[in-house]
Motif scaffolding. Sequence first.
Motif, short mmCIF file in Angstrom:
data_model
loop_
_atom_site.label_atom_id
_atom_site.label_comp_id
_atom_site.label_asym_id
_atom_site.label_seq_id
_atom_site.Cartn_x
_atom_site.Cartn_y
_atom_site.Cartn_z
N THR A 64 0.94 -1.41 0.19
CA THR A 64 0.30 -0.30 0.01
C THR A 64 1.33 1.03 0.12
N HIS A 65 0.37 2.63 0.73
CA HIS A 65 1.49 4.13 0.30
C HIS A 65 1.94 3.64 1.61
N ARG A 66 1.59 3.06 2.82
CA ARG A 66 2.04 2.54 3.85
C ARG A 66 3.26 1.41 4.10
N GLY A 67 3.57 0.99 2.86
CA GLY A 67 4.60 -0.20 2.25
C GLY A 67 5.63 -0.23 2.56
N ASN A 113 1.60 0.49 -3.09
CA ASN A 113 0.82 1.05 -4.59
C ASN A 113 0.18 2.57 -3.82
N GLY A 114 -0.07 3.64 -4.61
CA GLY A 114 -0.09 4.94 -4.16
C GLY A 114 -1.99 5.21 -4.79
N ILE A 115 -2.30 3.96 -5.28
CA ILE A 115 -3.58 3.50 -5.29
C ILE A 115 -4.26 2.46 -3.86
N ALA A 116 -5.35 3.53 -3.18
CA ALA A 116 -5.72 3.38 -2.48
C ALA A 116 -6.90 2.56 -2.59
N GLY A 117 -6.34 0.80 -2.05
CA GLY A 117 -7.57 -0.56 -2.97
C GLY A 117 -6.92 -0.97 -4.15
N PHE A 143 -4.20 -3.96 2.57
CA PHE A 143 -4.80 -2.93 2.48
C PHE A 143 -5.65 -2.84 3.79
N GLY A 144 -5.79 -1.31 3.93
CA GLY A 144 -6.29 -0.70 4.92
C GLY A 144 -8.45 -0.58 5.32
N ASP A 145 -8.30 -0.57 6.31
CA ASP A 145 -9.91 -0.92 6.70
C ASP A 145 -10.33 0.52 5.49
N GLY A 146 -10.16 1.54 5.30
CA GLY A 146 -10.77 2.37 4.25
C GLY A 146 -10.66 2.13 2.42
N SER A 147 -9.82 1.08 2.28
CA SER A 147 -9.26 0.70 0.80
C SER A 147 -10.76 0.17 0.92
N SER A 148 -10.94 -0.37 1.97
CA SER A 148 -12.29 -1.55 1.87
C SER A 148 -13.37 -1.06 1.49
N ASN A 173 -6.77 -3.59 9.60
CA ASN A 173 -7.64 -2.05 10.47
C ASN A 173 -7.67 -1.19 11.35
N ASN A 174 -6.71 -0.42 10.92
CA ASN A 174 -6.51 0.66 12.42
C ASN A 174 -7.15 1.97 12.07
N LEU A 175 -8.19 1.79 12.19
CA LEU A 175 -9.99 2.51 12.50
C LEU A 175 -10.13 4.11 11.77
N TYR A 176 -8.72 4.16 10.88
CA TYR A 176 -9.19 5.38 10.21
C TYR A 176 -9.26 5.41 8.66
N GLY A 177 -9.22 6.27 7.96
CA GLY A 177 -8.80 6.49 6.74
C GLY A 177 -8.57 7.75 6.75
N ILE A 178 -7.31 8.32 6.27
CA ILE A 178 -6.77 9.37 6.89
C ILE A 178 -7.59 9.89 7.82
N GLY A 242 0.83 10.43 11.73
CA GLY A 242 -0.63 10.83 11.72
C GLY A 242 0.02 9.88 10.16
N HIS A 243 -1.33 10.51 9.60
CA HIS A 243 -1.61 9.90 8.47
C HIS A 243 -0.80 9.84 7.56
N HIS A 244 0.39 10.47 7.43
CA HIS A 244 1.38 10.57 6.29
C HIS A 244 2.62 11.71 7.43
C1 LIG Z 1 -8.19 5.43 -5.13
C2 LIG Z 1 -7.63 6.13 -4.02
N1 LIG Z 1 -8.71 7.66 -3.37
C3 LIG Z 1 -8.23 7.87 -2.74
C4 LIG Z 1 -6.86 7.95 -2.06
C5 LIG Z 1 -6.14 8.73 -1.32
N2 LIG Z 1 -5.48 8.31 0.11
C6 LIG Z 1 -4.66 8.54 0.39
S1 LIG Z 1 -4.59 7.00 1.82
C7 LIG Z 1 -6.55 6.86 1.74
C8 LIG Z 1 -6.63 6.42 2.85
C9 LIG Z 1 -6.68 5.02 2.78
O1 LIG Z 1 -6.88 4.49 3.82
P1 LIG Z 1 -6.45 2.74 4.46
O2 LIG Z 1 -7.46 2.74 3.54
O3 LIG Z 1 -7.37 2.75 5.98
O4 LIG Z 1 -5.02 2.90 4.99
P2 LIG Z 1 -4.64 3.67 6.00
O5 LIG Z 1 -3.89 4.79 5.26
O6 LIG Z 1 -5.10 3.84 7.14
O7 LIG Z 1 -3.07 2.46 6.62
C10 LIG Z 1 -6.60 7.74 0.93
C11 LIG Z 1 -8.27 7.97 0.40
C12 LIG Z 1 -5.96 6.82 -3.06
N3 LIG Z 1 -4.33 7.06 -2.58
N4 LIG Z 1 -5.99 6.53 -3.97
#
Ligand SMILES: Cc1ncc(C[n+]2csc(CCOP(=O)(O)OP(=O)(O)O)c2C)c(N)n1
Length: 322
Positions: A64-67, A113-117, A143-148, A173-178, A242-244
């Motif tokens: 993920t972006h948090r990789g 991957n910078g694309i959530a999901g 993947f994260g809770d937000g990406s689900s 599931n870290n309880l937050y999406g951003i 923080g988120h980043h």
């Molecule tokens: C398709 C897409 N939508 C929105 C974003 C912006 N974005 C980056 S991280 C994130 C939240 C992700 O939350 P989660 O999946 O819970 O992962 P966490 O950051 O908590 O590890 C969002 C919406 C993105 N990168 N890709």
Amino acid sequence: MKLSKDKQLALYTTMKTIRLFEERISDLYARGQIPGLVHLYIGEEAVAAGVCAALREDDYITSTHRGHGHVIAKGAELNPMMAELYGKKTGYCKGKGGSMHIADMTVGILGANGIAGGGLPIAVGAGWSAKWRGTDQVAVCFFGDGSSNNGTFHESLNLASVHRLPVIFVCENNLYGISVCQAKHQAITDVAVRATAYDMPGVVVDGNDVTAVFQAAEKAVKRARAGEGPTLVECKTYRWRGHHEGDPNQGARYRTREEIDVWKNKCPIERFARQMVSNRTATAKKIEAIDREITGRIDAAVAYAETSEFPAYEEMFEDVYV
Ligand SMILES: Cc1ncc(C[n+]2csc(CCOP(=O)(O)OP(=O)(O)O)c2C)c(N)n1
Ligand SMILES: [Mg+2]
């Protein structure tokens, strides 16, 4: 079931490597040494360490972006990782990808991957490929809770389920999406319940308990290798930062200090270290020696990154899509 001494030491070493690597990044980032964004994994180390300990080198992961944690746990090397974060030519992507693009095909890392999901369908493709090729490799996607909540989550679980693909879906599931807490972005508490809709096992695990994560992953991997199909494993955890790194006060704008402290008290690494001492796997002295050795490797990676060259101006358009 008690894990062997070697397994416990390996799990501890992986978690601590992730933690110390990222603490160093946090410091370097604040000093302006690292361009771009970095999303730190501190607090969630037991998930990557526990899951990847159940994999073989030829298995696949998508990240993920948090990789950083995922790729370290799957066997990425610290020197080219650090160089990539510095934007140097000796980095995994020759300095042109940064934190969110670290990949190493030689050890099955199909990419952060910078694309959530974005990693879910890639893992499904890797699992499908393994099935077609008749190997017993498996693919894990983190993947994260937000990406689900993304369409890719549902499409990927559906496809993996209907074709019984060797894929393990690991929700962190870290309880937050951003800045949005789970209760505001989905109407369920356990992402694992969504497995029911795709007729696969869905399990909830304490994501700060590395032994529990490892055992859940091992079971899901065994099932996937045997051709019995995918599993959804949800790991409950929490990010300390923080988120980043540009998100101030460890995200205390949208969550309370008390909540952050409660989770810091559930540190997966300290908890496991205490267990190792009490079950006589390691002495406190041995643990200190492991920590020193990791710090030495991180020092070396920083030196490697700092003494490496930036890519030449003329190479700007090489290895990139334009
Ligand atoms: C398709 C897409 N939508 C929105 C974003 C912006 N974005 C980056 S991280 C994130 C939240 C992700 O939350 P989660 O999946 O819970 O992962 P966490 O950051 O908590 O590890 C969002 C919406 C993105 N990168 N890709
Ligand atoms: Mg999240």
